[in-house]
Design a protein around this motif. Structure first.
Motif, PDB file in Angstrom:
ATOM      1  N   ASN A   1      -9.139  -3.377  16.623  1.00 46.73           N
ATOM      2  CA  ASN A   1      -9.665  -2.815  15.383  1.00 46.73           C
ATOM      3  C   ASN A   1     -11.138  -2.422  15.409  1.00 46.73           C
ATOM      4  OD1 ASN A   1      -7.362  -2.851  13.450  1.00 46.73           O
ATOM      5  ND2 ASN A   1      -7.344  -5.013  13.991  1.00 46.73           N
ATOM      6  N   LEU A   2     -11.879  -2.779  16.435  1.00 49.29           N
ATOM      7  CA  LEU A   2     -13.267  -2.338  16.551  1.00 49.29           C
ATOM      8  C   LEU A   2     -13.772  -2.673  17.948  1.00 49.29           C
ATOM      9  CD1 LEU A   2     -15.619  -1.042  14.956  1.00 49.29           C
ATOM     10  CD2 LEU A   2     -16.451  -3.350  14.497  1.00 49.29           C
ATOM     11  N   ASN A   3     -14.339  -1.662  18.606  1.00 50.84           N
ATOM     12  CA  ASN A   3     -14.902  -1.837  19.943  1.00 50.84           C
ATOM     13  C   ASN A   3     -16.318  -1.276  19.930  1.00 50.84           C
ATOM     14  OD1 ASN A   3     -15.348  -2.231  22.657  1.00 50.84           O
ATOM     15  ND2 ASN A   3     -13.586  -1.046  23.368  1.00 50.84           N
ATOM     16  N   ALA A   4     -17.282  -2.121  20.246  1.00 51.48           N
ATOM     17  CA  ALA A   4     -18.687  -1.729  20.354  1.00 51.48           C
ATOM     18  C   ALA A   4     -19.235  -1.153  19.043  1.00 51.48           C
ATOM     19  CB  ALA A   4     -18.900  -0.746  21.497  1.00 51.48           C
ATOM     20  N   GLN A   5     -18.657  -1.572  17.928  1.00 54.72           N
ATOM     21  CA  GLN A   5     -19.126  -1.156  16.594  1.00 54.72           C
ATOM     22  C   GLN A   5     -19.061   0.360  16.398  1.00 54.72           C
ATOM     23  OE1 GLN A   5     -22.942  -2.974  15.608  1.00 54.72           O
ATOM     24  NE2 GLN A   5     -22.471  -4.747  16.887  1.00 54.72           N
ATOM     25  N   VAL A   6     -18.154   1.002  17.107  1.00 54.21           N
ATOM     26  CA  VAL A   6     -18.003   2.461  17.012  1.00 54.21           C
ATOM     27  C   VAL A   6     -17.083   2.800  15.843  1.00 54.21           C
ATOM     28  CG1 VAL A   6     -17.031   4.499  18.136  1.00 54.21           C
ATOM     29  CG2 VAL A   6     -18.435   2.892  19.452  1.00 54.21           C
ATOM     30  N   MET A   7     -17.609   3.616  14.911  1.00 56.74           N
ATOM     31  CA  MET A   7     -16.821   4.071  13.766  1.00 56.74           C
ATOM     32  C   MET A   7     -16.268   5.492  13.974  1.00 56.74           C
ATOM     33  SD  MET A   7     -16.774   1.623  11.522  1.00 56.74           S
ATOM     34  CE  MET A   7     -16.794   2.044   9.775  1.00 56.74           C
ATOM     35  N   GLY A   8     -17.021   6.309  14.709  1.00 52.16           N
ATOM     36  CA  GLY A   8     -16.597   7.672  14.976  1.00 52.16           C
ATOM     37  C   GLY A   8     -17.214   8.150  16.275  1.00 52.16           C
ATOM     38  N   GLN A   9     -16.516   9.061  16.967  1.00 54.32           N
ATOM     39  CA  GLN A   9     -16.996   9.483  18.284  1.00 54.32           C
ATOM     40  C   GLN A   9     -16.451  10.865  18.613  1.00 54.32           C
ATOM     41  OE1 GLN A   9     -16.360   6.353  21.238  1.00 54.32           O
ATOM     42  NE2 GLN A   9     -18.537   6.477  21.564  1.00 54.32           N
ATOM     43  N   ASP A  10     -17.299  11.689  19.238  1.00 49.63           N
ATOM     44  CA  ASP A  10     -16.995  13.103  19.410  1.00 49.63           C
ATOM     45  C   ASP A  10     -16.830  13.491  20.879  1.00 49.63           C
ATOM     46  OD1 ASP A  10     -16.685  15.785  18.851  1.00 49.63           O
ATOM     47  OD2 ASP A  10     -18.821  16.182  18.631  1.00 49.63           O
TER      48      ASP A  10
ATOM     49  N   GLY B   1      -5.715  -1.164  35.425  1.00 47.95           N
ATOM     50  CA  GLY B   1      -5.923  -0.653  34.076  1.00 47.95           C
ATOM     51  C   GLY B   1      -4.620  -0.574  33.299  1.00 47.95           C
ATOM     52  N   MET B   2      -4.734  -0.357  32.006  1.00 50.48           N
ATOM     53  CA  MET B   2      -3.560  -0.281  31.151  1.00 50.48           C
ATOM     54  C   MET B   2      -2.749   0.968  31.444  1.00 50.48           C
ATOM     55  SD  MET B   2      -5.128  -1.430  27.434  1.00 50.48           S
ATOM     56  CE  MET B   2      -3.530  -1.344  26.622  1.00 50.48           C
ATOM     57  N   ASP B   3      -1.462   0.890  31.158  1.00 47.91           N
ATOM     58  CA  ASP B   3      -0.604   2.072  31.160  1.00 47.91           C
ATOM     59  C   ASP B   3      -1.126   2.999  30.064  1.00 47.91           C
ATOM     60  OD1 ASP B   3       1.403   3.971  30.743  1.00 47.91           O
ATOM     61  OD2 ASP B   3       3.036   2.524  30.948  1.00 47.91           O
ATOM     62  N   PRO B   4      -1.443   4.266  30.380  1.00 45.42           N
ATOM     63  CA  PRO B   4      -1.988   5.152  29.346  1.00 45.42           C
ATOM     64  C   PRO B   4      -1.031   5.384  28.184  1.00 45.42           C
ATOM     65  CG  PRO B   4      -1.400   6.396  31.323  1.00 45.42           C
ATOM     66  CD  PRO B   4      -1.330   4.951  31.681  1.00 45.42           C
ATOM     67  N   ALA B   5       0.254   5.071  28.360  1.00 48.25           N
ATOM     68  CA  ALA B   5       1.184   5.164  27.240  1.00 48.25           C
ATOM     69  C   ALA B   5       0.922   4.078  26.209  1.00 48.25           C
ATOM     70  CB  ALA B   5       2.623   5.069  27.745  1.00 48.25           C
ATOM     71  N   VAL B   6       0.218   3.032  26.617  1.00 48.62           N
ATOM     72  CA  VAL B   6      -0.099   1.908  25.723  1.00 48.62           C
ATOM     73  C   VAL B   6      -1.514   2.013  25.178  1.00 48.62           C
ATOM     74  CG1 VAL B   6      -0.294  -0.605  25.562  1.00 48.62           C
ATOM     75  CG2 VAL B   6       1.523   0.422  26.950  1.00 48.62           C
ATOM     76  N   GLY B   7      -2.462   2.373  26.043  1.00 49.38           N
ATOM     77  CA  GLY B   7      -3.853   2.465  25.608  1.00 49.38           C
ATOM     78  C   GLY B   7      -4.795   2.532  26.787  1.00 49.38           C
ATOM     79  N   ILE B   8      -6.085   2.344  26.504  1.00 44.98           N
ATOM     80  CA  ILE B   8      -7.131   2.375  27.525  1.00 44.98           C
ATOM     81  C   ILE B   8      -8.031   1.165  27.314  1.00 44.98           C
ATOM     82  CG2 ILE B   8      -8.921   3.769  28.631  1.00 44.98           C
ATOM     83  CD1 ILE B   8      -7.836   6.175  27.054  1.00 44.98           C
ATOM     84  N   ASP B   9      -8.270   0.415  28.381  1.00 44.79           N
ATOM     85  CA  ASP B   9      -9.073  -0.815  28.276  1.00 44.79           C
ATOM     86  C   ASP B   9     -10.560  -0.497  28.465  1.00 44.79           C
ATOM     87  OD1 ASP B   9      -8.585  -0.064  30.899  1.00 44.79           O
ATOM     88  OD2 ASP B   9      -8.654  -2.107  31.678  1.00 44.79           O
ATOM     89  N   GLN B  10     -11.157   0.186  27.515  1.00 44.25           N
ATOM     90  CA  GLN B  10     -12.534   0.645  27.663  1.00 44.25           C
ATOM     91  C   GLN B  10     -13.553  -0.457  27.354  1.00 44.25           C
ATOM     92  OE1 GLN B  10     -12.069   3.925  25.012  1.00 44.25           O
ATOM     93  NE2 GLN B  10     -11.729   5.411  26.627  1.00 44.25           N
ATOM     94  N   THR B  11     -14.507  -0.598  28.271  1.00 46.78           N
ATOM     95  CA  THR B  11     -15.628  -1.509  28.088  1.00 46.78           C
ATOM     96  C   THR B  11     -16.886  -0.674  27.897  1.00 46.78           C
ATOM     97  OG1 THR B  11     -14.602  -3.206  29.489  1.00 46.78           O
ATOM     98  CG2 THR B  11     -16.981  -3.387  29.084  1.00 46.78           C
ATOM     99  N   TYR B  12     -17.419  -0.695  26.688  1.00 44.20           N
ATOM    100  CA  TYR B  12     -18.556   0.158  26.357  1.00 44.20           C
ATOM    101  C   TYR B  12     -19.857  -0.379  26.950  1.00 44.20           C
ATOM    102  CZ  TYR B  12     -16.240   3.122  22.863  1.00 44.20           C
ATOM    103  OH  TYR B  12     -15.448   4.041  22.226  1.00 44.20           O
ATOM    104  N   LEU B  13     -20.773   0.543  27.211  1.00 44.17           N
ATOM    105  CA  LEU B  13     -22.154   0.190  27.497  1.00 44.17           C
ATOM    106  C   LEU B  13     -22.842   0.032  26.148  1.00 44.17           C
ATOM    107  CD1 LEU B  13     -22.774   2.802  30.348  1.00 44.17           C
ATOM    108  CD2 LEU B  13     -22.201   0.382  30.588  1.00 44.17           C
ATOM    109  N   VAL B  14     -23.391  -1.158  25.881  1.00 45.27           N
ATOM    110  CA  VAL B  14     -23.887  -1.474  24.544  1.00 45.27           C
ATOM    111  C   VAL B  14     -25.354  -1.908  24.570  1.00 45.27           C
ATOM    112  CG1 VAL B  14     -21.596  -2.126  23.726  1.00 45.27           C
ATOM    113  CG2 VAL B  14     -23.086  -3.878  24.708  1.00 45.27           C
ATOM    114  N   ASP B  15     -25.987  -1.868  23.382  1.00 47.64           N
ATOM    115  CA  ASP B  15     -27.369  -2.333  23.253  1.00 47.64           C
ATOM    116  C   ASP B  15     -27.390  -3.805  22.841  1.00 47.64           C
ATOM    117  OD1 ASP B  15     -26.764  -2.409  20.535  1.00 47.64           O
ATOM    118  OD2 ASP B  15     -27.805  -0.539  20.077  1.00 47.64           O
ATOM    119  N   ASP B  16     -28.565  -4.314  22.471  1.00 43.20           N
ATOM    120  CA  ASP B  16     -28.710  -5.735  22.142  1.00 43.20           C
ATOM    121  C   ASP B  16     -27.931  -6.137  20.900  1.00 43.20           C
ATOM    122  OD1 ASP B  16     -30.352  -6.029  24.322  1.00 43.20           O
ATOM    123  OD2 ASP B  16     -32.222  -5.837  23.185  1.00 43.20           O
ATOM    124  N   THR B  17     -27.598  -5.170  20.044  1.00 46.49           N
ATOM    125  CA  THR B  17     -26.836  -5.483  18.836  1.00 46.49           C
ATOM    126  C   THR B  17     -25.334  -5.398  19.054  1.00 46.49           C
ATOM    127  OG1 THR B  17     -26.712  -3.196  18.010  1.00 46.49           O
ATOM    128  CG2 THR B  17     -28.729  -4.440  17.524  1.00 46.49           C
TER     129      THR B  17
END
Length: 525
Positions: free
Chosen positions: A156-165, A207-223
């Protein structure tokens, strides 16, 4: 005095009762005894052909309560006033169709029973299947509320991302480096405007089967929020990147390389050039700047291809009409880029007074020319509208094969496909219907730069944008029979006034089966 003492005693007793007796609520709205809320009623919408839950399907009650299915196709109905009642839900979704009743109503009445579930089947009109939303918040919102299991580490939330282009991705070793454009955050309307990044494992390396999803680990800041991939000290500007590719440097180490543009949003460009990913810093370093008048530079989605004895990096815009030799020193030299163009060598693009080159027979003379402006679909359209070329003489003559009309493609990707033994383009149309920038097509070609004359619509949107689609060939399955692509779903550049909650300004993954009989007309010789 005694009456005063009695009054004080009664007040103190009232306070004591208020502190110790559980609150209750009466019909007049006063506090009442606390009760446990009932569990939601769950509805899952599934593809009638595959049985897989379908995301982005809208269920709406007769009083306009709107619920949007999550990645697993679920909605959680939690309306106390509707419990136990037979409730009608209208059902619709981009590229999917629910059967109509005798009055033309597309929906179903269901008895809302807390804690229970129901399943509804919907017909897919799209050729491609909508699989899941990749980025943003609440991908499994309703599934979680219903207490059902989810397949993702961050459902339900990864790296506090709400929207991405807009996605650009390349393989480095056994991992995928993902990048995106402007990124919205939870805590404030302004987010990260200097490109975001993440890593995931290739499916064959854990990695995950792309039919299921993607196991993305974001590069994040101190927050914990997705941090910028570029350092930018120019106030009031953003950093966009285009044309991401990999290439060995002069020491033989494979590097991720891209074009960067420091600009005032959609406005003027401050400066631009080539950037290289630094594996230790986990950032892109701006290596050089191109002249402001550089005619050619990396853009779009990339691929490698040998032409004769020379390997090139091609840039799909979406047609593969731009390339540079796959040599480390060449990619930093803007004069080494060449376009498949009908302009005189060295010419810039000017739709009012174009320097066209023609053969002795008067036909447009297309060739690979260095330091010469590109004439892509949009430029060709301008030349046609200005009367400098006829509608049927430009290189690009792409037709929607179902409607028999000429279309203008906007952005996309080109990949070699082993299953079809030909090049495959996934691209979206501009000036389309029913969406201005949300209709997605499949095209194929046996050669490069290719003619790309037949286009088959595979995804449609109703007055909603789905731009910058990209085919991720590192996810191809069954020798390329199954391919995956994503694009940005947004109300921008569309006639839609109200954004889709949670989904808007995020990327959505689709899967296409290239053996589908509906694609025979575009895949045939």
């Amino acid at each position: 005095m005694r009456s005063v003492n009695i009054s004080v005693t009664m007040v103190m007793l009232g306070i004591l009762v208020a502190l110790t007796v559980p609150p209750v609520v009466t019909a007049q709205g006063f506090p009442t005894e606390k009760t446990e809320p009932p569990k939601p009623f769950g509805i899952q919408v599934v593809d009638e052909e595959t049985g897989r839950g379908v995301s982005l399907i809208e269920l709406r009650t007769t009083n306009e309560i709107c619920l949007i299915t999550d990645n697993a196709g679920w909605v959680a109905v939690d309306e106390p006033g509707l419990n136990g009642l037979n409730v009608f839900f209208s059902i619709q979704g981009h590229g999917y169709e629910f059967p109509a009743d005798g009055f033309g109503m597309r929906g179903r009445a269901l008895v809302v029973r807390p804690g229970e579930t129901a399943q509804l089947k919907i017909k897919r009109v799209n050729v491609a299947e909508r699989f899941y939303r990749i980025t943003g918040q609440g991908q499994f919102h309703h599934t979680t509320r219903l207490g059902l299991p989810t397949p993702w580490k961050y459902p339900n939330l990864n790296a506090q991302v709400m929207g991405q282009d807009s996605t650009q991705a390349v393989v480095l070793g056994d991992r995928i480096l993902w990048t995106w454009g402007d990124t919205a955050r939870v805590s404030y309307p302004l987010g990260n405007f200097a490109t975001s990044g993440a890593w995931s494992k290739l499916p064959e390396h854990g990695g995950m089967d792309p039919a299921v999803g993607i196991d993305q680990t974001y590069l994040v800041d101190d927050t914990g929020f997705s941090r910028p991939m570029f350092d930018n000290d120019v106030p009031g500007t953003v950093v966009w990147m285009h044309g991401l590719f990999t290439l060995p440097d002069n020491q033989g180490e494979v590097k991720a390389v891209t074009h960067y543009s420091v600009r005032k949003g959609l406005g003027a460009e401050h400066h631009a050039g080539i950037a290289v990913f630094d594996g230790e810093k986990q950032r892109f370093e701006q290596v050089n700047e191109f002249p402001r008048d550089a005619k050619l530079y990396p853009r779009g989605q990339t691929f490698h291809h040998m032409d004769g004895d020379q390997e090139y990096i091609y840039f799909a815009t979406p047609y593969p009409m731009l390339r540079v030799p796959a040599k480390w020193d060449a990619i930093f030299d803007h004069t080494q880029y060449e376009a498949w163009t009908c302009l005189e060598e060295g010419a810039d693009f000017d739709h009012k007074n174009p320097r066209l080159t023609r053969t002795s027979e008067g036909k447009l003379d297309y060739a690979w020319r260095k330091d010469t402006a590109l004439v892509g679909a949009e430029q060709q359209r301008q030349l046609e509208l200005s009367g400098h070329i006829q509608p049927d003489e430009g290189w690009i003559q792409t037709l929607d094969i179902d409607q028999g009309r000429k279309i203008v493609l906007h952005r996309g990707s080109v990949r070699w496909n082993d299953f079809l033994k030909r090049w495959v383009m996934i691209a979206n149309e501009i000036y389309g219907e029913p969406s201005n920038l949300g209709e997605v097509y499949l095209l194929t070609s046996k050669s490069l730069p290719g003619r790309w004359e037949k286009a088959k619509k595979i995804v449609t949107h109703d007055k909603y944008t789905f731009y910058n689609p990209v085919h991720h060939d590192f996810f191809d399955q069954a020798d390329g029979k199954l391919i995956y692509f994503d694009g940005t779903y947004t109300k921008q550049f569309s006639a839609t006034k109200v954004a889709t909650p949670r989904y808007d300004y995020n990327t959505i993954m689709y899967r296409l089966d290239l053996s589908d009989e509906r694609l025979e007309s575009v895949n045939s010789p």
